[in-house]
Design an enzyme around this catalytic site. Structure first.
Site, PDB file in Angstrom:
ATOM      1  N   CYS A  35      66.848  56.976 -17.890  1.00 47.86           N
ATOM      2  CA  CYS A  35      67.255  58.336 -18.252  1.00 47.86           C
ATOM      3  C   CYS A  35      66.829  59.336 -17.164  1.00 47.86           C
ATOM      4  O   CYS A  35      67.372  59.311 -16.070  1.00 47.86           O
ATOM      5  CB  CYS A  35      66.707  58.700 -19.625  1.00 47.86           C
ATOM      6  SG  CYS A  35      67.707  59.923 -20.490  1.00 47.86           S
TER       7      CYS A  35
ATOM      8  N   HIS B 203      68.693  54.158 -22.979  1.00 50.00           N
ATOM      9  CA  HIS B 203      67.366  53.818 -23.496  1.00 50.00           C
ATOM     10  C   HIS B 203      67.299  52.372 -23.986  1.00 50.00           C
ATOM     11  O   HIS B 203      67.707  52.081 -25.114  1.00 50.00           O
ATOM     12  CB  HIS B 203      67.004  54.757 -24.647  1.00 50.00           C
ATOM     13  CG  HIS B 203      66.646  56.128 -24.214  1.00 50.00           C
ATOM     14  ND1 HIS B 203      65.349  56.607 -24.189  1.00 50.00           N
ATOM     15  CD2 HIS B 203      67.421  57.146 -23.754  1.00 50.00           C
ATOM     16  CE1 HIS B 203      65.340  57.855 -23.758  1.00 50.00           C
ATOM     17  NE2 HIS B 203      66.588  58.199 -23.483  1.00 50.00           N
TER      18      HIS B 203
ATOM     19  N   GLU C 235      64.761  50.818 -24.966  1.00 52.24           N
ATOM     20  CA  GLU C 235      63.791  50.698 -26.065  1.00 52.24           C
ATOM     21  C   GLU C 235      64.376  51.133 -27.399  1.00 52.24           C
ATOM     22  O   GLU C 235      63.774  50.922 -28.457  1.00 52.24           O
ATOM     23  CB  GLU C 235      62.536  51.523 -25.759  1.00 52.24           C
ATOM     24  CG  GLU C 235      62.583  52.990 -26.159  1.00 52.24           C
ATOM     25  CD  GLU C 235      63.530  53.845 -25.336  1.00 52.24           C
ATOM     26  OE1 GLU C 235      63.781  54.998 -25.725  1.00 52.24           O
ATOM     27  OE2 GLU C 235      64.005  53.361 -24.288  1.00 52.24           O
TER      28      GLU C 235
END
Length: 408
Positions: A296, A380, A382
């Site tokens: 990001c 992302h 995660e």
């Protein structure tokens, strides 16, 4: 319903088919509600009910298409300076709990939703969404036509808005505030980063771990730059066997290299990457010396440090359902994304490869450079909230560090 007031400002009011009723939290006590206004810089005024904190706030309005995970969204530091509008119409039904926090506090400016759940029902719930926001001084509004606002943002792009429960402020005053406020070129990272280095050891809880039995191998030391880092990023790195030292956004590259890390991680974060030249310089001083993985904001800072340019997107990517294609393998991932800026691939120098593209708009979603031992993703891996399709990216970072260490 659209009407033109004497001031010439466009007013938009949400018409409700049902009779308004007192909102209830888990204990059955009514929340206090009051009239609120969201005034956008295009002159539109949206009438609503307020919950959470009261007052007046200004920020950039963006919409998020995730169906679940509103608490993780609320605590994502990348939303600093922004109002988050949830396109899922029904919010608050699962309440909130301490385990789902993604940072030390809520950094967003406010929450905009269509329907506020009148009760919470979840075994992990410890308090209602309204009580949660009120304690953290975060404004929220509901009973507003979020679909109409979303269509406006898709057509016109992200808009600056003012959210207010203050009846003493006229519509014209709020409109002036929205048109005077600026988010482009503002350093939002310094307000969300940690103040000093710390060690992170917490891994993913066993009941949520979906990748058990992985070969962790050697425990690599990773220095993670906090530009607004989410807790689940750190959990996933720790679950991959990494020893993690988290450092502030202003931490000098020289101090990082003194720690002799096996790799450096560049986190997500809010705002304009061009507004933080100090971070770009830090990344320039690190790349080529140790393996680097950025996501990001970290991806955007890497792009600038490599000589590329970033630009502001029309309304950005915010949600847990964005398709991304790995251009090398053809594998498609459904990803979680939260950003308003992107790297211009045409501005990148030779030797830097675009590894992933967003299938919604073909924007750059990943980079790599073999010679400089770096990789990055615009989204992302995660998740939290979001699908787990992209989690193998952490394993790729581990393999990159392992290869470099073996070659040494």
């Amino acid at each position: 319903m659209i009407r033109a007031p004497p001031t010439g400002i466009l007013n938009v009011a949400c018409s409700l088919s049902a009779t308004p009723r007192a909102e209830l939290h888990a204990a059955g006590k009514p929340w206090k509600t009051s009239d609120a206004r969201l005034v956008l810089e295009d002159g539109s005024i949206w009438k609503a009910k307020s919950f959470g904190a009261r007052g007046t706030q200004v920020g950039e309005v963006v919409f998020n298409t995730s169906l679940t995970g509103y608490q993780e969204i609320l605590t994502d530091p990348s939303y600093a300076g922004q109002f988050v509008l949830m396109t899922n119409p029904h919010i608050g039904n699962t309440g909130v709990n301490p385990e789902d926090e993604e940072s030390r506090q809520c950094f967003l400016t406010g929450l905009v939703i269509r329907s506020l759940s009148i009760r919470t029902s979840n075994w992990r719930c410890t308090e209602s969404l309204g009580d949660y926001l009120a304690k953290r001084n975060i404004m929220g509004i509901y009973d507003v036509d979020t679909r109409a606002i979303t269509r406006r943002l898709r057509e016109d792009g992200s808009l600056i808005g003012v959210l207010s429960t203050d009846e003493s402020k006229t519509d014209d005053m709020l409109l002036d505030m929205s048109r005077e406020w600026q988010i482009v070129g503002v350093d939002l990272i310094s307000g969300v980063s940690c103040d000093s280095p710390y060690e992170w050891t917490e891994t993913t809880d066993s009941e949520w771990e979906f990748n058990e039995g992985q070969d962790l191998g050697h425990k690599f030391h990773v220095v993670a730059y906090d530009f607004g880092i989410k807790h689940n990023i750190l959990r996933r790195l720790a679950s991959c066997g990494c020893k993690i030292t988290v450092v502030p956004s202003t931490w000098p590259a020289s101090e990082t290299l003194k720690l002799n890390p096996d790799g450096v991680f560049l986190s997500n974060g809010p705002g304009d990457p061009a507004a933080v030249p100090y971070a770009v310089k830090t990344v320039k001083d690190i790349i080529g010396k140790v393996p680097v993985f950025g996501i990001c904001m970290g991806h955007q800072l890497l792009g600038q440090a490599l000589g590329g340019k970033t630009f502001k997107m029309k309304f950005g990517h915010h949600g847990g359902n964005h398709p991304v294609c790995n251009v090398k393998t053809g594998r498609v991932e459904i990803s979680a994304q939260n950003h308003n800026y992107a790297v211009d691939p045409a501005s990148l120098p030779p030797g830097v490869e675009v590894t992933h593209i967003n299938l919604n708009d073909n924007s750059c979603a990943g980079l790599s450079c073999a010679d400089l031992k770096l990789m990055s993703l615009q989204y992302h891996p995660e998740a939290s909230p979001g699908p787990h399709d992209s989690d193998p990216a952490f394993g790729s970072f581990i393999e990159l560090m392992k290869t470099v260490k073996q070659n040494k």
